[in-house]
Design an enzyme around this catalytic site. Structure first.
Site, PDB file in Angstrom:
ATOM      1  N   ARG A  21      20.919  14.944 -38.892  1.00  0.00           N
ATOM      2  CA  ARG A  21      22.131  15.331 -39.256  1.00  0.00           C
ATOM      3  C   ARG A  21      23.263  14.449 -38.319  1.00  0.00           C
ATOM      4  O   ARG A  21      22.921  13.873 -37.495  1.00  0.00           O
ATOM      5  CB  ARG A  21      22.639  16.809 -39.182  1.00  0.00           C
ATOM      6  CG  ARG A  21      22.371  17.203 -37.658  1.00  0.00           C
ATOM      7  CD  ARG A  21      22.179  19.092 -37.691  1.00  0.00           C
ATOM      8  NE  ARG A  21      21.554  19.433 -36.474  1.00  0.00           N
ATOM      9  CZ  ARG A  21      22.142  19.808 -35.350  1.00  0.00           C
ATOM     10  NH1 ARG A  21      23.413  19.374 -35.013  1.00  0.00           N
ATOM     11  NH2 ARG A  21      21.418  20.302 -34.379  1.00  0.00           N
ATOM     12  N   ASP A  68      10.209  17.796 -30.103  1.00  0.00           N
ATOM     13  CA  ASP A  68      11.219  17.830 -29.298  1.00  0.00           C
ATOM     14  C   ASP A  68      11.172  16.756 -28.491  1.00  0.00           C
ATOM     15  O   ASP A  68      10.207  16.644 -28.014  1.00  0.00           O
ATOM     16  CB  ASP A  68      10.988  19.211 -28.597  1.00  0.00           C
ATOM     17  CG  ASP A  68      12.167  19.386 -27.225  1.00  0.00           C
ATOM     18  OD1 ASP A  68      13.023  18.637 -27.026  1.00  0.00           O
ATOM     19  OD2 ASP A  68      12.602  20.426 -27.195  1.00  0.00           O
ATOM     20  N   VAL A  69      12.106  15.863 -28.377  1.00  0.00           N
ATOM     21  CA  VAL A  69      12.003  14.584 -27.559  1.00  0.00           C
ATOM     22  C   VAL A  69      11.966  14.872 -26.167  1.00  0.00           C
ATOM     23  O   VAL A  69      11.466  14.109 -25.320  1.00  0.00           O
ATOM     24  CB  VAL A  69      13.031  13.409 -27.837  1.00  0.00           C
ATOM     25  CG1 VAL A  69      12.875  12.743 -29.016  1.00  0.00           C
ATOM     26  CG2 VAL A  69      14.677  14.127 -27.639  1.00  0.00           C
ATOM     27  N   ASN A  93      19.364   8.598 -30.271  1.00  0.00           N
ATOM     28  CA  ASN A  93      20.708   9.389 -30.355  1.00  0.00           C
ATOM     29  C   ASN A  93      20.582  10.646 -30.316  1.00  0.00           C
ATOM     30  O   ASN A  93      21.618  11.318 -29.988  1.00  0.00           O
ATOM     31  CB  ASN A  93      20.767   9.012 -32.233  1.00  0.00           C
ATOM     32  CG  ASN A  93      21.987   9.974 -32.633  1.00  0.00           C
ATOM     33  OD1 ASN A  93      22.867   9.703 -32.479  1.00  0.00           O
ATOM     34  ND2 ASN A  93      21.293  11.071 -33.242  1.00  0.00           N
ATOM     35  N   TYR A 160      27.379  16.143 -19.268  1.00  0.00           N
ATOM     36  CA  TYR A 160      27.198  15.473 -20.250  1.00  0.00           C
ATOM     37  C   TYR A 160      27.714  14.259 -19.903  1.00  0.00           C
ATOM     38  O   TYR A 160      27.177  13.033 -20.104  1.00  0.00           O
ATOM     39  CB  TYR A 160      28.091  16.061 -21.390  1.00  0.00           C
ATOM     40  CG  TYR A 160      28.127  15.286 -22.593  1.00  0.00           C
ATOM     41  CD1 TYR A 160      27.328  15.503 -23.472  1.00  0.00           C
ATOM     42  CD2 TYR A 160      29.258  14.276 -22.783  1.00  0.00           C
ATOM     43  CE1 TYR A 160      27.239  14.430 -24.685  1.00  0.00           C
ATOM     44  CE2 TYR A 160      29.384  13.461 -23.807  1.00  0.00           C
ATOM     45  CZ  TYR A 160      28.303  13.330 -24.969  1.00  0.00           C
ATOM     46  OH  TYR A 160      28.292  12.725 -26.044  1.00  0.00           O
TER      47      TYR A 160
END
Ligand code: NDP
Length: 253
Positions: A21, A68-69, A93, A160
């Site tokens: 997405r 799950d990375v 990404n 972040y």
């Protein structure tokens, strides 16, 4: 070579993390439209299959690696290599943002952001580069952010911002280290893009997110995808260690 041929990804094999997405789906579609076979990796198995089916209905070759990375980076890269029959392009990404004032951020929230945005990107990159160095090189495209350059307002999101600054410096570090192996490592740093992560239509964000930018608007994911295609392709053969900012002029001020 004619200039547009340099952007052609026919025969290339690309993995996009978070490809089900938002920006990741637009990147998967863009790479596929440029000719690549694509694997998308994310946690939501049903959405992975639905997004892959959508892209296949558009005529593209798309594989799914569900996982799950953060916990499964090596298996995801190996799964993509197996499904695709190799790996030439990795688009890191998958990412998350938590908006909260620093005094209220728990250790777990900090870890959630840094583990996904920075540490998992490191792990997928190393796993992919191990393969690429023995197979003629490759291109790694890390999705950074303008949040590594400016501090966003009005929401506070220190974890972040720090994680994305880490992404940009890791990009340069790995570019230097892996150039002898024919592996290019670059970052694309978008401004505000309409996705689940960025509620760009909410009125409380309008003054800072939209009106503060030179173009006075947000982007749609498909406006960022051509830049990822470019960086992934031979058109960017002389580009490594670069951070390409694409933000409607947000960072001008
Ligand atoms: P979204 O929240 O819309 O999508 C995030 C994607 O990451 C989903 O596909 C999600 O799938 C996947 N994902 C999340 N956690 C994991 C995980 N642990 N393992 C595997 N996949 C995961 O975000 P955007 O599309 O907006 O953002 C994509 C990237 O672009 C991020 O790195 C973001 O920081 C960056 N960016 C976004 C901007 C924006 O304005 N939107 C601006 C600048 C940068 P699932 O939940 O199924 O796992």
């Amino acid at each position: 070579m004619a200039v547009l041929d340099a952007f052609d990804l026919t025969g290339r094999k690309a993995l996009v993390t978070g490809g089900n997405r938002g920006l990741g789906l637009a990147f998967a579609r863009g790479l596929a439209e440029a000719g690549a076979s694509v694997a998308i990796a994310a946690r939501d198995a049903a959405l992975n299959e639905a997004s892959a089916a959508l892209l296949r209905s558009e005529g593209h070759t798309v594989h799914v690696v569900t996982g799950d990375v953060v916990t499964d980076a090596e298996r995801i890269v190996a799964g993509a290599e197996e499904a695709l029959g190799g790996l030439d392009v990795l688009v890191n990404n998958a990412g998350i943002a938590i908006h909260r004032p620093s005094f209220e951020v728990s250790d777990e929230e900090w870890r959630t952001v840094v583990d996904l945005n920075l540490t998992s990107l490191w792990k997928t990159s190393v796993a992919a580069a191990r393969h690429m160095k023995d197979h003629g090189g490759g291109s790694i495209v890390n999705i950074g952010s303008i949040s590594s350059i400016i501090v966003n307002r009005p929401q506070w999101q220190a974890s972040y911002n720090a994680s994305k600054a880490g992404v940009h410096q890791l990009t340069k570090s790995l570019a230097a280290e892996w150039a002898p192996h024919g592996i290019r490592v670059n970052a694309v740093a978008p401004g505000y893009v309409k996705t689940d992560m960025a509620p760009v239509d909410r009125p409380e964000f309008r003054a800072r997110w939209i009106e503060d930018s030179v173009q006075q608007r947000y982007a749609l994911p498909e406006e960022i995808a051509p830049t990822v295609v470019y960086v992934a392709s031979d058109a960017a053969a002389f580009m490594t260690g670069s951070v390409v900012v694409i933000d409607g002029g947000y960072t001008v001020y």
